[in-house]
Design a protein around this motif. Structure first.
Motif, mmCIF file in Angstrom:
data_model
loop_
_atom_site.group_PDB
_atom_site.id
_atom_site.type_symbol
_atom_site.label_atom_id
_atom_site.label_comp_id
_atom_site.label_asym_id
_atom_site.label_seq_id
_atom_site.Cartn_x
_atom_site.Cartn_y
_atom_site.Cartn_z
ATOM 1 N N ASP A 537 -32.363 1.120 -14.793
ATOM 2 C CA ASP A 537 -33.541 0.394 -15.281
ATOM 3 C C ASP A 537 -34.611 0.324 -14.193
ATOM 4 O O ASP A 537 -35.807 0.519 -14.459
ATOM 5 C CB ASP A 537 -33.147 -1.024 -15.706
ATOM 6 N N ASN A 538 -34.177 0.065 -12.968
ATOM 7 C CA ASN A 538 -35.122 -0.018 -11.846
ATOM 8 C C ASN A 538 -35.768 1.337 -11.566
ATOM 9 O O ASN A 538 -36.933 1.412 -11.194
ATOM 10 C CB ASN A 538 -34.412 -0.530 -10.590
ATOM 11 N N LEU A 539 -34.997 2.407 -11.733
ATOM 12 C CA LEU A 539 -35.552 3.746 -11.536
ATOM 13 C C LEU A 539 -36.634 4.025 -12.567
ATOM 14 O O LEU A 539 -37.696 4.581 -12.248
ATOM 15 C CB LEU A 539 -34.438 4.794 -11.641
ATOM 16 N N TYR A 540 -36.375 3.635 -13.802
ATOM 17 C CA TYR A 540 -37.384 3.813 -14.860
ATOM 18 C C TYR A 540 -38.652 3.028 -14.519
ATOM 19 O O TYR A 540 -39.778 3.542 -14.671
ATOM 20 C CB TYR A 540 -36.806 3.345 -16.191
ATOM 21 N N SER A 541 -38.482 1.791 -14.037
ATOM 22 C CA SER A 541 -39.639 0.961 -13.671
ATOM 23 C C SER A 541 -40.412 1.580 -12.513
ATOM 24 O O SER A 541 -41.648 1.576 -12.508
ATOM 25 C CB SER A 541 -39.161 -0.447 -13.293
ATOM 26 N N MET A 542 -39.694 2.129 -11.543
ATOM 27 C CA MET A 542 -40.349 2.755 -10.393
ATOM 28 C C MET A 542 -41.152 3.973 -10.827
ATOM 29 O O MET A 542 -42.296 4.171 -10.395
ATOM 30 C CB MET A 542 -39.305 3.174 -9.342
ATOM 31 N N ALA A 543 -40.581 4.784 -11.694
ATOM 32 C CA ALA A 543 -41.289 5.966 -12.187
ATOM 33 C C ALA A 543 -42.518 5.557 -13.004
ATOM 34 O O ALA A 543 -43.584 6.180 -12.908
ATOM 35 C CB ALA A 543 -40.351 6.814 -13.032
ATOM 36 N N ARG A 544 -42.378 4.487 -13.781
ATOM 37 C CA ARG A 544 -43.507 4.013 -14.596
ATOM 38 C C ARG A 544 -44.643 3.507 -13.708
ATOM 39 O O ARG A 544 -45.815 3.805 -13.948
ATOM 40 C CB ARG A 544 -43.029 2.911 -15.536
ATOM 41 N N ARG A 545 -44.276 2.754 -12.658
ATOM 42 C CA ARG A 545 -45.295 2.260 -11.715
ATOM 43 C C ARG A 545 -46.029 3.410 -11.059
ATOM 44 O O ARG A 545 -47.247 3.396 -10.907
ATOM 45 C CB ARG A 545 -44.638 1.399 -10.625
ATOM 46 N N SER A 546 -45.265 4.408 -10.662
ATOM 47 C CA SER A 546 -45.872 5.554 -9.983
ATOM 48 C C SER A 546 -46.809 6.313 -10.910
ATOM 49 O O SER A 546 -47.892 6.751 -10.507
ATOM 50 C CB SER A 546 -44.772 6.489 -9.466
ATOM 51 N N SER A 547 -46.410 6.482 -12.169
ATOM 52 C CA SER A 547 -47.255 7.214 -13.116
ATOM 53 C C SER A 547 -48.535 6.441 -13.428
ATOM 54 O O SER A 547 -49.598 7.030 -13.637
ATOM 55 C CB SER A 547 -46.485 7.496 -14.406
#
Length: 551
Positions: A537-547
C-alpha cells in the motif's frame, strides 16, 4: 715533475666530484638517440647491443624525456632498433632473444606514453614506419609464435606473453589499437591454445594467456565481421574446442579456488572474471565445462551421489561432449569432496560481492552478476542447475549479522545448484541495504531471479526451495526503498527496481501453480503478502505521489 704533480692534483681534485661512469649499454642507447645511424661508425653496433643487459628504466626514461618533435627526428633510428629487435628474436643465443624482447617492451611502452593523445597510426609509424609495418609485424608474430610453441625456457615464454600484452594494451581503448590489426592477421591463437591445454604451461603462464585472450576477443567485438568474434574459429578449432575450454576452466577455477581460501581478504581479479564472462557469453557450449566435476579436497561441496548423472539435453541445445563431462572420473569415496567451476564461482562471488564500498569489489561483483545472468539465460545451464539428480552442498560465505546464526557446514542441505544461486541472490538482497545503495547490482540480482523463475514456469520445474526467504527479502527491500525515498530518488530511479520486485510477486501469484512445490507454498505466499500488505500500500502511495509531482 711539477706537471705530473699538477696533473695528479687535478686528478685527485676531480675524482671526488666526477659523475659515475655510464654502463656501455647506456652509451649505446645515447647513440641511438642521436640523429645519425649508430651503425655507420660501428658496423657491429646492433650485434653488440643485444649482448648487453637491457636497462629498461633508462631506455623508457630517455623516450619520456623527449618531446614529440625531438622523437620524430630520431624516428629512423627507432625504426631501425625495432627491426633489429625482431631479427634478434630469431637468434639461437637465448641472451640476445631475452634482451630483444625486453627492449621491444620498453620501446612500445615508451612510445605509447609519448603518443597517448594521438592516434595509433602515429605509434605504428614511430615504431616501424608505415611502409614496413606489415612485414615487421608478420616477422614479429611468427617469431613469438615459434618461441611460445617451442620447448624452450619458461621465462622466455613469459616474456613473449608480456610483450603481446604490451602490444594489446598500447591504447586505452582496445578497439582503437590499430596495431591489433596486424596481430589479428598473424594470429597467435594456436600458441595460446597450446599453453592453456598443457598443464605445466598453464600453471606457469595461464594467467597472462587468459588475460591476453580476453583482451583479444574484445577487439572491435561489436563490429560486423570482427577479426576474433567467437565464431570465426568454430570450424578451424572444432576438434580442439572442448579441450581448450576445459583448459580454460581449470585455469580460471584454480584462481578462484586460491582466492576463495583467503576468505574476506580475497583479492579481486577483474581480468579473470572478464575472461570467464567472454567464455560464457561467446560460446554456448562452455556451460558443459562449468558443469565438469573434479575432485578437490575440502573445498566447497559434497555430492549426494558419487557419480552424478548427466542432465537431459533440452530441446534446441547442443549436448555436451563426452570428453568434457567424463574427462575426470569421480571418486567412489564419499569422504572425498568434488566441485566444478560453477560451484567454485558461486562461493567466490559470495565473498567478492560482500563489500561493494570498495571500487574493485564493486566492479568484480558486477562482473559476477553479469556472468550469472548469462548462465541464467542459457537453457542447458538451467537444465543442469535444476537437475534433481545433481545435488550438492554449497557453502556460500555469509556476512556476519547479529540477528542470525552461522549455519554449520555439516548442516547444509544437498540440493540442486539453482538453490545455491537463489541463496546467493537472497544473501545479496538482505546485506546491501545501505546509504551507498548499489542500484545497478540490485537490478542485475533481481534479473537473475526473474530468469530462473521464467525457466521454472516454462518447464514446470517444482523446485523444493524455501521461497519464504526470497519473499521476505524482496519485501524488506521494498520497505528500505520507501524508508529512504528522498535520499535514493536523488541518485537513482528506484521505481525501476520496485517494478521488477512487484513483477516477481505477480509471477508467483499468476503462475505459481506451475512451479511452486506444494499447495501449502501458495498458502505461504498469500499469507506473506497479506501480512505485509502495508508495504505494498505504501509503495502504491509513493508511486502516486511521484506521478503527481511530475504532472
Amino acid at each position: 715533475m711539477a706537471q705530473v704533480e699538477k696533473r695528479g692534483g687535478l686528478l685527485r681534485k676531480s675524482s671526488a666530484s666526477k659523475k659515475p661512469l655510464k654502463e656501455k649499454v647506456v652509451l649505446m642507447y645515447d647513440e641511438i638517440f642521436m640523429t645519425e645511424d649508430p651503425s655507420k661508425c660501428s658496423p657491429r653496433f646492433w650485434e653488440e647491443l643485444f649482448l648487453m643487459k637491457v636497462n629498461l628504466e633508462y631506455l623508457e626514461g630517455k623516450l619520456e624525456s623527449l618531446d614529440g618533435e625531438e622523437l620524430m627526428k630520431i624516428k629512423d633510428n627507432i625504426n631501425c632498433l625495432f627491426q633489429h629487435c625482431i631479427q634478434a628474436l630469431g637468434e639461437e643465443h637465448p641472451i640476445r632473444v631475452v634482451n630483444a624482447l625486453q627492449t621491444l617492451c620498453a620501446l612500445i611502452r615508451g612510445v605509447h606514453q609519448k603518443n597517448k593523445s594521438t592516434s595509433g597510426f602515429d605509434i605504428i609509424n614511430m615504431l616501424m614506419g608505415f611502409d614496413k609495418a606489415e612485414l615487421c609485424m608478420k616477422n614479429l608474430m611468427e617469431s613469438l609464435d615459434s618461441l611460445l610453441c617451442a620447448e624452450g625456457s619458461e621465462s622466455l615464454k613469459s616474456l613473449c606473453l608480456k610483450l603481446l600484452l604490451c602490444l594489446v594494451t598500447v591504447t586505452d581503448n582496445i578497439s582503437q589499437n590499430t596495431i591489433l590489426e596486424y596481430v589479428m592477421i598473424n594470429s597467435i591463437f594456436e600458441a595460446i591454445l597450446q599453453i592453456l591445454s598443457h598443464p605445466p604451461s598453464r600453471r606457469e603462464h595461464g594467467y597472462d594467456a587468459v588475460v591476453l585472450l580476453a583482451l583479444l576477443v574484445n577487439y572491435r567485438k561489436y563490429e560486423v565481421g570482427g577479426p576474433l568474434n567467437g565464431q570465426q574459429y568454430k570450424d578451424k578449432e572444432e576438434e580442439h574446442q572442448s579441450g581448450f575450454f576445459s583448459a580454460l576452466t581449470n585455469m580460471v577455477g584454480s584462481m578462484f579456488i586460491a582466492d576463495a581460501h583467503e576468505k574476506i581478504s580475497v583479492q579481486t581479479n577483474e581480468a579473470i572474471l572478464l575472461a570467464l564472462y567472454e567464455a560464457v557469453h561467446l560460446n554456448r557450449n562452455f556451460i558443459t565445462v562449468l558443469a565438469q566435476s573434479h575432485p578437490e579436497m575440502g573445498l566447497v561441496t559434497t555430492p549426494v551421489s558419487p557419480a552424478p548423472t548427466t542432465p537431459a539435453t533440452p530441446l534446441g541445445t547442443t549436448p555436451p561432449s563426452s570428453d568434457v563431462i567424463s574427462s575426470v572420473e569421480l571418486p567412489l569415496d564419499a569422504d572425498v569432496q568434488t566441485s566444478n567451476l560453477l560451484i567454485t564461482f558461486l562461493k567466490y562471488s559470495s565473498i567478492v560481492m560482500q563489500d561493494t564500498k570498495d571500487e574493485h569489489r564493486l566492479h568484480s561483483g558486477k562482473l559476477c552478476l553479469i556472468i550469472l545472468t548469462c548462465i541464467a539465460e542459457d537453457q542447458y545451464a538451467n537444465a543442469f542447475l535444476h537437475d534433481d539428480n545433481m545435488n550438492f552442498r554449497v557453502n556460500l560465505h555469509r556476512m556476519p549479522m547479529r540477528h542470525r546464526k552461522k549455519a554449520a557446514d555439516k548442516n547444509l542441505p544437498c540440493r540442486p545448484l539453482v538453490c545455491a544461486v537463489l541463496d546467493l541472490m537472497v544473501e545479496f538482497i538482505v546485506t546491501h541495504m545501505m546509504k551507498e545503495f548499489p542500484m545497478d547490482l540490485y537490478v542485475r540480482c533481481i534479473q537473475v531471479v526473474h530468469k530462473l523463475l521464467c525457466y521454472q514456469k516454462k518447464c514446470r520445474v517444482r523446485l523444493h526451495y524455501t521461497w519464504r526467504e526470497l519473499w521476505s527479502a524482496l519485501i524488506n527491500l521494498l520497505k528500505f526503498l520507501m524508508s529512504n525515498e528522498t535520499v535514493l530518488l536523488a541518485k537513482h530511479n528506484i521505481f525501476t527496481l520496485a517494478l521488477m520486485i512487484v513483477n516477481l510477486f505477480n509471477m508467483f501469484i499468476t503462475y505459481g501453480d506451475t512451479f511452486l512445490p506444494t499447495p501449502s507454498s501458495y498458502d505461504e505466499l498469500y499469507y506473506e503478502i497479506i501480512r505485509m500488505h502495508q508495504s505494498f500500500d505504501n509503495l502504491y502511495s509513493m508511486a502516486r505521489r511521484s506521478s503527481m509531482r511530475t504532472l
